[in-house]
Design an enzyme around this catalytic site. Structure first.
Site, PDB file in Angstrom:
ATOM      1  N   GLY A 296      77.751 -68.447  13.640  1.00  0.00           N
ATOM      2  CA  GLY A 296      79.118 -68.681  14.086  1.00  0.00           C
ATOM      3  C   GLY A 296      79.225 -68.949  15.577  1.00  0.00           C
ATOM      4  O   GLY A 296      78.256 -68.872  16.343  1.00  0.00           O
ATOM      5  N   HIS A 297      80.442 -69.243  15.988  1.00  0.00           N
ATOM      6  CA  HIS A 297      80.682 -69.629  17.388  1.00  0.00           C
ATOM      7  C   HIS A 297      80.437 -68.470  18.360  1.00  0.00           C
ATOM      8  O   HIS A 297      80.582 -67.307  18.030  1.00  0.00           O
ATOM      9  CB  HIS A 297      82.094 -70.196  17.564  1.00  0.00           C
ATOM     10  CG  HIS A 297      83.210 -69.264  17.192  1.00  0.00           C
ATOM     11  ND1 HIS A 297      84.485 -69.684  17.005  1.00  0.00           N
ATOM     12  CD2 HIS A 297      83.249 -67.924  16.980  1.00  0.00           C
ATOM     13  CE1 HIS A 297      85.268 -68.665  16.705  1.00  0.00           C
ATOM     14  NE2 HIS A 297      84.529 -67.581  16.683  1.00  0.00           N
TER      15      HIS A 297
END
Length: 335
Positions: A244-245
């Site tokens: 994920g970011h």
């Protein structure tokens, strides 16, 4: 400021009054101040708009250097006296609308001549490769068929990019391998609640893959929400892995298939993940730790420890609990 190789300035500047009229909200003070970009509270500068959406970050509000902060009414008295303020019941959603006003991602409007993107004739582009404006590809790199490389992407030397890969908003080092179908730099998952339903939060960061990284087939690495998603040197990522970011993954990390890493996770060097391991957001995993296959990590893991189970715990504790539970179940079955 988001990297201009990947994002364009859509509006030069707005006054705080003009901004509030566009995004919704009430100006408390500083309506004539000019703003031109967005940033998090801790990183915001003299022309930036930041927001406070959670009481946990109230200390950062007192120290921010932002030109303007969008915030709920309860936090107004805690803001610096010189900061322009917009009060909103949905501060994060209002900030997301602000980001959309100021920053637009560059799009692949037209492909460029491959010769303009490569260092020399040792670069091989297989049939169907599409390159965006500003792409640069280093000596000895091979790009597989039907791969799409978005505007501004930089790829180092002696890389191997598989077929049907998409790369955007990314800086890639030397000797990197991306296998077929990998997705690098897609928007991270972020949404803010609002009166009209969830609002997508613009993802304004990048992905940085350092030298020697391997990313398996059909794995996804999201770009940062504002800061970068970083994968350290010589880290090896298996097929069907999700990162994920805003994650920062250390060097020499090994991730087996179906590992899922939520946003804003920090992983130290030499960490190992078994297959189907999952990690919750904002978790820190120390250097040399090991996460067993199928584990669900919901708390920080100290350096060097091995954790397993769901929720994940130190290995010995997890095994003792599993054995105790098996004995209890067996006892009830006999009775």
């Amino acid at each position: 400021m988001p990297d201009p190789r990947f994002f364009q300035q859509a509006v030069d500047a707005l006054s705080v009054d003009e901004l509030a009229a566009r995004i919704g909200g009430e100006v408390v003070r500083g309506g004539d101040r000019s703003v031109s970009a967005v940033a998090p509270l801790a990183a915001a500068g003299a022309a930036d708009v930041a927001f406070l959406g959670d009481k946990r970050f109230i200390a950062s509000l007192a120290e921010t250097r932002a030109a303007c902060v969008i915030l709920p009414e309860f936090a107004v008295e805690r803001a610096p006296a010189e900061t322009a303020l917009i009060v909103s019941r949905e501060a994060q959603a209002a900030w997301a609308r602000t980001a959309l006003l100021f920053h637009h991602p560059l799009t692949l409007d037209a492909a460029i001549d491959p010769a303009a993107a490569t260092e020399d004739d040792t670069v091989v582009l297989e049939p169907g490769v599409v390159l965006g404006q500003g792409v640069r590809i280093g000596r000895g790199t091979r790009v597989g068929a039907n791969t799409v490389i978005g505007p501004g992407v930089q790829i180092g030397r002696d890389c191997q990019i598989g077929s049907n890969v998409t790369i955007g908003f990314a800086l890639i080092g030397d000797r990197v391998r991306l296998y077929a179908g990998a997705r690098i730099g897609e928007a991270g998952f972020g949404a803010a609640g609002s009166s009209i339903g969830p609002v997508d939060i613009p993802q304004l960061g990048r992905v940085i893959l350092q030298d020697g990284v391997t990313v398996g087939a059909n794995s996804c690495i999201d770009r940062g929400a504002y800061d970068d998603t970083v994968i350290g040197e010589n880290t090896k990522i298996d097929n069907l892995v999700m990162i994920g970011h805003n994650c920062v993954i250390g060097r020499n990390v090994l991730m087996a298939a179906h590992t899922g890493i939520s946003g804003s996770v920090t992983v130290g060097d030499n960490v190992m993940f078994g297959g189907r391991a999952g990690v919750g957001d904002h978790i820190s995993i120390g250097t040399g730790a090991r996460v067993a296959a199928g584990a669900g990590v919901l708390a920080d893991i100290p350096p060097g420890e091995t954790w397993s189970g769901y929720p994940a715990k130190p290995l010995r504790q997890s095994l003792r609990e599993a054995i105790w539970l098996a004995k209890q179940a067996a006892g009830k079955a006999r009775s």
